[in-house]
Structure formats: structure tokens, C-alpha cells
Write a protein that holds these residues in place. Structure first.
Motif, PDB file in Angstrom:
ATOM      1  N   ARG A  12       0.867  -1.317  -0.067  1.00  0.00           N
ATOM      2  CA  ARG A  12      -0.009   0.082  -0.048  1.00  0.00           C
ATOM      3  C   ARG A  12       0.890   1.352  -0.048  1.00  0.00           C
ATOM      4  NH1 ARG A  12      -5.266  -0.105   3.811  1.00  0.00           N
ATOM      5  NH2 ARG A  12      -6.583  -1.563   2.554  1.00  0.00           N
ATOM      6  N   PHE A  26       2.416  16.004 -11.598  1.00  0.00           N
ATOM      7  CA  PHE A  26       1.418  16.207 -12.699  1.00  0.00           C
ATOM      8  C   PHE A  26       0.912  17.712 -12.498  1.00  0.00           C
ATOM      9  CE2 PHE A  26      -1.181  15.541 -16.169  1.00  0.00           C
ATOM     10  CZ  PHE A  26      -2.675  15.929 -15.702  1.00  0.00           C
ATOM     11  N   ASP A  56      -4.036   2.029   8.717  1.00  0.00           N
ATOM     12  CA  ASP A  56      -5.130   1.151   9.158  1.00  0.00           C
ATOM     13  C   ASP A  56      -5.475   0.262   7.928  1.00  0.00           C
ATOM     14  OD1 ASP A  56      -8.598   1.459  10.402  1.00  0.00           O
ATOM     15  OD2 ASP A  56      -7.405  -0.152   9.979  1.00  0.00           O
ATOM     16  N   ILE A  57      -4.876  -0.948   7.897  1.00  0.00           N
ATOM     17  CA  ILE A  57      -5.284  -1.879   6.666  1.00  0.00           C
ATOM     18  C   ILE A  57      -6.742  -2.192   6.488  1.00  0.00           C
ATOM     19  CG2 ILE A  57      -3.033  -2.605   6.406  1.00  0.00           C
ATOM     20  CD1 ILE A  57      -3.834  -5.355   7.477  1.00  0.00           C
ATOM     21  N   GLY A  58      -7.659  -2.085   7.731  1.00  0.00           N
ATOM     22  CA  GLY A  58      -9.099  -2.118   7.576  1.00  0.00           C
ATOM     23  C   GLY A  58      -9.511  -1.139   6.657  1.00  0.00           C
ATOM     24  N   VAL A  59      -9.087   0.068   6.441  1.00  0.00           N
ATOM     25  CA  VAL A  59      -9.577   1.133   5.681  1.00  0.00           C
ATOM     26  C   VAL A  59      -9.117   0.807   3.981  1.00  0.00           C
ATOM     27  CG1 VAL A  59      -9.490   3.381   4.859  1.00  0.00           C
ATOM     28  CG2 VAL A  59      -9.329   2.813   7.525  1.00  0.00           C
ATOM     29  N   PRO A  60     -10.262   0.743   3.272  1.00  0.00           N
ATOM     30  CA  PRO A  60      -9.731   0.262   1.921  1.00  0.00           C
ATOM     31  C   PRO A  60      -8.767   1.378   1.121  1.00  0.00           C
ATOM     32  CG  PRO A  60     -12.127   0.440   2.130  1.00  0.00           C
ATOM     33  CD  PRO A  60     -11.689   0.734   3.287  1.00  0.00           C
ATOM     34  N   ILE A  62      -8.745   2.540  -1.481  1.00  0.00           N
ATOM     35  CA  ILE A  62      -9.614   3.218  -2.366  1.00  0.00           C
ATOM     36  C   ILE A  62      -9.800   4.556  -1.704  1.00  0.00           C
ATOM     37  CG2 ILE A  62     -11.848   2.795  -2.220  1.00  0.00           C
ATOM     38  CD1 ILE A  62     -11.480   2.458  -5.407  1.00  0.00           C
ATOM     39  N   ILE A  66      -8.660   7.930  -3.870  1.00  0.00           N
ATOM     40  CA  ILE A  66     -10.002   8.858  -4.225  1.00  0.00           C
ATOM     41  C   ILE A  66      -9.889  10.258  -3.997  1.00  0.00           C
ATOM     42  CG2 ILE A  66     -12.547   9.256  -4.602  1.00  0.00           C
ATOM     43  CD1 ILE A  66     -11.832   6.915  -6.339  1.00  0.00           C
ATOM     44  N   MET A  69      -6.749  11.834  -5.918  1.00  0.00           N
ATOM     45  CA  MET A  69      -7.139  12.129  -7.087  1.00  0.00           C
ATOM     46  C   MET A  69      -7.987  13.432  -7.123  1.00  0.00           C
ATOM     47  SD  MET A  69      -5.004  10.116  -8.488  1.00  0.00           S
ATOM     48  CE  MET A  69      -5.558  10.522 -10.050  1.00  0.00           C
ATOM     49  N   PHE A  70      -8.850  13.397  -6.447  1.00  0.00           N
ATOM     50  CA  PHE A  70      -9.844  14.462  -6.409  1.00  0.00           C
ATOM     51  C   PHE A  70      -9.423  15.871  -6.117  1.00  0.00           C
ATOM     52  CE2 PHE A  70     -14.232  15.947  -6.618  1.00  0.00           C
ATOM     53  CZ  PHE A  70     -14.251  17.080  -5.771  1.00  0.00           C
ATOM     54  N   CYS A  73      -7.322  16.918  -9.168  1.00  0.00           N
ATOM     55  CA  CYS A  73      -7.793  17.195 -10.200  1.00  0.00           C
ATOM     56  C   CYS A  73      -8.550  18.692  -9.913  1.00  0.00           C
ATOM     57  CB  CYS A  73      -8.930  16.380 -10.695  1.00  0.00           C
ATOM     58  SG  CYS A  73      -8.378  14.690 -11.321  1.00  0.00           S
TER      59      CYS A  73
ATOM     60  N   LYS B   3      -3.770  19.487 -19.505  1.00  0.00           N
ATOM     61  CA  LYS B   3      -3.757  19.025 -18.066  1.00  0.00           C
ATOM     62  C   LYS B   3      -5.283  19.192 -17.408  1.00  0.00           C
ATOM     63  CE  LYS B   3       0.957  19.457 -16.068  1.00  0.00           C
ATOM     64  NZ  LYS B   3       1.804  20.116 -15.292  1.00  0.00           N
ATOM     65  N   ALA B   7      -7.884  16.433 -16.110  1.00  0.00           N
ATOM     66  CA  ALA B   7      -8.231  16.633 -14.683  1.00  0.00           C
ATOM     67  C   ALA B   7      -9.653  16.661 -14.911  1.00  0.00           C
ATOM     68  CB  ALA B   7      -7.719  17.800 -14.264  1.00  0.00           C
ATOM     69  N   LEU B  11     -12.055  13.667 -13.247  1.00  0.00           N
ATOM     70  CA  LEU B  11     -13.199  14.023 -12.238  1.00  0.00           C
ATOM     71  C   LEU B  11     -14.548  13.502 -12.410  1.00  0.00           C
ATOM     72  CD1 LEU B  11     -12.648  15.895  -9.677  1.00  0.00           C
ATOM     73  CD2 LEU B  11     -13.485  17.894 -11.031  1.00  0.00           C
ATOM     74  N   MET B  14     -14.431   9.790 -11.898  1.00  0.00           N
ATOM     75  CA  MET B  14     -14.693   9.529 -10.297  1.00  0.00           C
ATOM     76  C   MET B  14     -16.054   9.938  -9.936  1.00  0.00           C
ATOM     77  SD  MET B  14     -11.100  10.856  -8.197  1.00  0.00           S
ATOM     78  CE  MET B  14     -10.883  12.174  -9.403  1.00  0.00           C
ATOM     79  N   HIS B  60     -14.979  -5.519  -0.193  1.00  0.00           N
ATOM     80  CA  HIS B  60     -13.523  -5.366   0.437  1.00  0.00           C
ATOM     81  C   HIS B  60     -12.668  -4.027   0.023  1.00  0.00           C
ATOM     82  CE1 HIS B  60     -12.825  -7.948   3.714  1.00  0.00           C
ATOM     83  NE2 HIS B  60     -13.162  -8.846   3.071  1.00  0.00           N
ATOM     84  N   MET B  61     -13.066  -3.853  -1.353  1.00  0.00           N
ATOM     85  CA  MET B  61     -12.216  -2.722  -1.908  1.00  0.00           C
ATOM     86  C   MET B  61     -13.171  -1.233  -1.511  1.00  0.00           C
ATOM     87  SD  MET B  61     -10.762  -3.555  -5.695  1.00  0.00           S
ATOM     88  CE  MET B  61     -12.358  -3.397  -6.340  1.00  0.00           C
ATOM     89  N   LEU B  63     -15.463  -0.895   1.014  1.00  0.00           N
ATOM     90  CA  LEU B  63     -16.252  -0.813   2.394  1.00  0.00           C
ATOM     91  C   LEU B  63     -15.155  -1.061   3.252  1.00  0.00           C
ATOM     92  CD1 LEU B  63     -19.677  -2.749   1.912  1.00  0.00           C
ATOM     93  CD2 LEU B  63     -19.329  -0.272   1.820  1.00  0.00           C
ATOM     94  N   ARG B  64     -15.358  -0.749   4.546  1.00  0.00           N
ATOM     95  CA  ARG B  64     -14.288  -0.982   5.739  1.00  0.00           C
ATOM     96  C   ARG B  64     -14.464  -2.584   5.829  1.00  0.00           C
ATOM     97  NH1 ARG B  64     -12.650   3.688   8.695  1.00  0.00           N
ATOM     98  NH2 ARG B  64     -11.617   2.242  10.148  1.00  0.00           N
ATOM     99  N   HIS B  65     -13.242  -2.996   6.044  1.00  0.00           N
ATOM    100  CA  HIS B  65     -12.951  -4.429   5.928  1.00  0.00           C
ATOM    101  C   HIS B  65     -13.873  -5.219   7.412  1.00  0.00           C
ATOM    102  CE1 HIS B  65      -9.100  -4.144   3.591  1.00  0.00           C
ATOM    103  NE2 HIS B  65     -10.104  -3.672   2.961  1.00  0.00           N
TER     104      HIS B  65
END
Lengths: 168, 114
Positions: A12, A26, A56-60, A62, A66, A69-70, A73, B3, B7, B11, B14, B60-61, B63-65
Motif C-alpha cells: 500500500r 502532474f 489502518d489496513i482495515g480502511v480500503p 481507495i 480517491i 485524485m480528487f 484534479c 492538463k 483533470a 473528475l 470519479m 472489500h475494496m 467498504l471498511r473491512h
């Protein structure tokens, strides 16, 4: 913390490092001391957001990618718009304030900029200006620095003499 | 200018992804809740578990695990209480509550934003 946890954190960290590095490149970052207010805020937020999934590996992952990146941009679009529109630029980052004009201090601008006389004197001393009468303009820039233009720029010979005096 | 265009496209991707995620989590929660409410037999609950496990890679990607693992655990707990109707219903309701909570957390509301 098991071996798997450490491996996950390592991976990670590598991903986040690459993403934040690429994002900063960028954006075309200037040096830290030259950042405008919005750029400083973005830099601080990115640092904090990127660290969350690493601690915290419990937090995804992403959840960190996200927002980074937001912000990237958003910052590019805002700075692009500021380049196109002077009004928007002034709204975002303000205008430079003239603190000293022809040797006279503008107290109103000084108060508006929330700078004390001592701070102004200190900034001028750091530029080797010891007499206010020598200052044609002293400007409080939008990046928080104070720049000064001399009334009579020192001749080159004098500057060399100053350097020699310093060394001897 | 390039750029800014990149961007803007990122955006929009996303924002589109966020909307799709809301919709997908919502549909998944609604479907699992419906299946669980009708579930009375071992096979019914197993079908819910299989459906949930199928979505595990995505959940798992997104939500919180801990949330994902808790629901999985509660589903297996519901299986244990199949013989006792009260305990089984309580276990099912717990899972349904968690699914509805996940669904609510992914929606844009005052409570989730603030």
C-alpha cells in the motif's frame, strides 16, 4: 501485526507513494516556499489522506486514492481557471499589498495584512535594507513573502565591496 | 489546457464511479435483504452467504473491512440458530440492519456528509 499485515502495508505504501508522487509531478509543483494558499491546503490534505489507509489496513486503499485524485484534479482545474481569469485569481489568492511606497509606510495596508512594524523591519533587514528611505516599494506578496524594490539600486562595485568586507 | 482536460475527465470518471458505487451497493443490499427476509431453510441462508461471498472482492475494496467481516460472521451465526426460530429471526434482523446501514452510509445525506 503479522507478516501478511506488514506485506500489505508495504505494498500500500508503494502504491500510495507512486500515486502521490505522480500527482505532485502532474500538478507541476513549485518549491514549498512559493506555494499559494490553495496549493498549500491541497498539499497538507493529500499528505493526511494518503496516510490513512497506510496506518489502518482495515480502511480500503481507495479511501485514500480517491480523495487524493480528487484534490489533484480540483487543484489543476482551479489553477487553470485562475490563469484564465484575473478576477478569479484575485478572489482565490488575493492581491499583493503595497506596504511601503517611496519610503513611507502604509499603516492601513500593514494592518490589513496583519503585519507588525517589527516584522516588516525584519523582512527588510533580511534583504540587507536598513533604511526605509532606501525603499521605493515593499510589497506583501500573495505567497506570504515580502519583496522590496530599492529607490536607488546599489551599484555593483558597492556590492562587491560589501562582500569583501564580509569576508575579511 | 491538456492538463485541465485530463483533470476534468478524471473528475467525471470519479463522479460517475461514485454514482455507480452508490447504485451497486444499494441494489446489492436490497437484494440480500429481500433474500434474507424470505430465508427459512439452510439452503436459503446458504444462498445469501454465497451471494455475499461473491461480492466480497468488491465490498472489500469499497467498504471498511470490519463491516464486511462482521456481516459475514453474522450470516454464519444465523445458520447456527436455524433450529431456534427466535434466535434465527434475531440473527437475520441483525444482518438486515447491517446491510441497511451500509446502504445508508453510501447515500448522500446530511448524516453521512456531516
Amino acid at each position: 501485526m503479522g507478516v501478511t499485515d506488514v506485506a500489505v502495508i508495504l505494498i500500500r505504501t508503494m502504491i500510495m507513494f507512486v500515486v502521490v508522487y505522480a500527482a505532485t509531478r502532474f500538478m507541476g509543483k513549485r518549491q514549498l516556499g512559493q506555494l499559494e494558499l490553495s496549493e498549500l491546503i491541497v498539499a497538507l490534505l493529500i499528505a493526511d489522506l494518503a496516510a490513512q489507509p497506510l496506518s489502518d489496513i482495515g480502511v480500503p486503499l481507495i479511501n485514500g486514492l480517491i480523495p487524493v485524485m480528487f484534490l489533484l484534479c480540483g487543484e489543476i482545474l482551479i489553477s487553470g481557471a485562475a490563469l484564465k481569469s484575473k478576477r478569479f485569481h484575485d478572489f482565490l489568492w488575493g492581491k499583493p499589498n503595497m506596504l511601503v511606497e517611496s519610503g513611507k509606510i502604509n499603516l492601513r495596508e500593514l494592518r490589513r495584512s496583519r503585519i507588525s512594524l517589527d516584522e516588516l523591519a525584519e523582512a527588510l533587514r533580511k534583504k540587507n535594507i536598513f533604511d526605509l528611505a532606501d525603499v521605493k516599494y515593499a510589497v506583501f506578496e500573495t505567497d506570504g513573502t515580502i519583496s522590496a524594490i530599492m529607490e536607488h539600486p546599489r551599484p555593483k562595485a558597492d556590492r562587491i565591496a560589501l562582500q569583501d568586507n564580509k569576508n575579511s | 489546457m491538456r492538463k485541465e482536460i485530463v483533470a476534468l475527465i478524471l473528475l467525471l470518471i470519479m463522479v460517475g464511479g461514485a454514482i455507480w458505487n452508490c447504485s451497486h451497493i444499494n441494489n446489492m443490499s436490497v437484494e440480500l435483504t429481500f433474500m434474507l427476509k424470505k430465508a427459512n431453510t439452510y439452503e436459503d441462508v446458504e444462498a445469501v452467504i454465497n451471494k455475499w461471498v461473491q461480492e466480497e472482492r468488491y465490498t472489500h475494496m469499497a467498504l471498511r473491512h470490519s463491516e464486511v467481516d462482521t456481516i459475514t460472521s453474522d450470516l454464519y451465526t444465523a445458520l447456527e440458530f436455524l433450529d431456534n426460530k427466535e434466535e434465527f429471526d434475531a440473527a437475520k434482523n441483525r444482518v438486515i440492519w447491517r446491510l441497511e446501514r451500509i446502504q445508508a452510509m453510501e447515500q448522500i445525506r446530511w448524516g453521512t456528509v456531516f
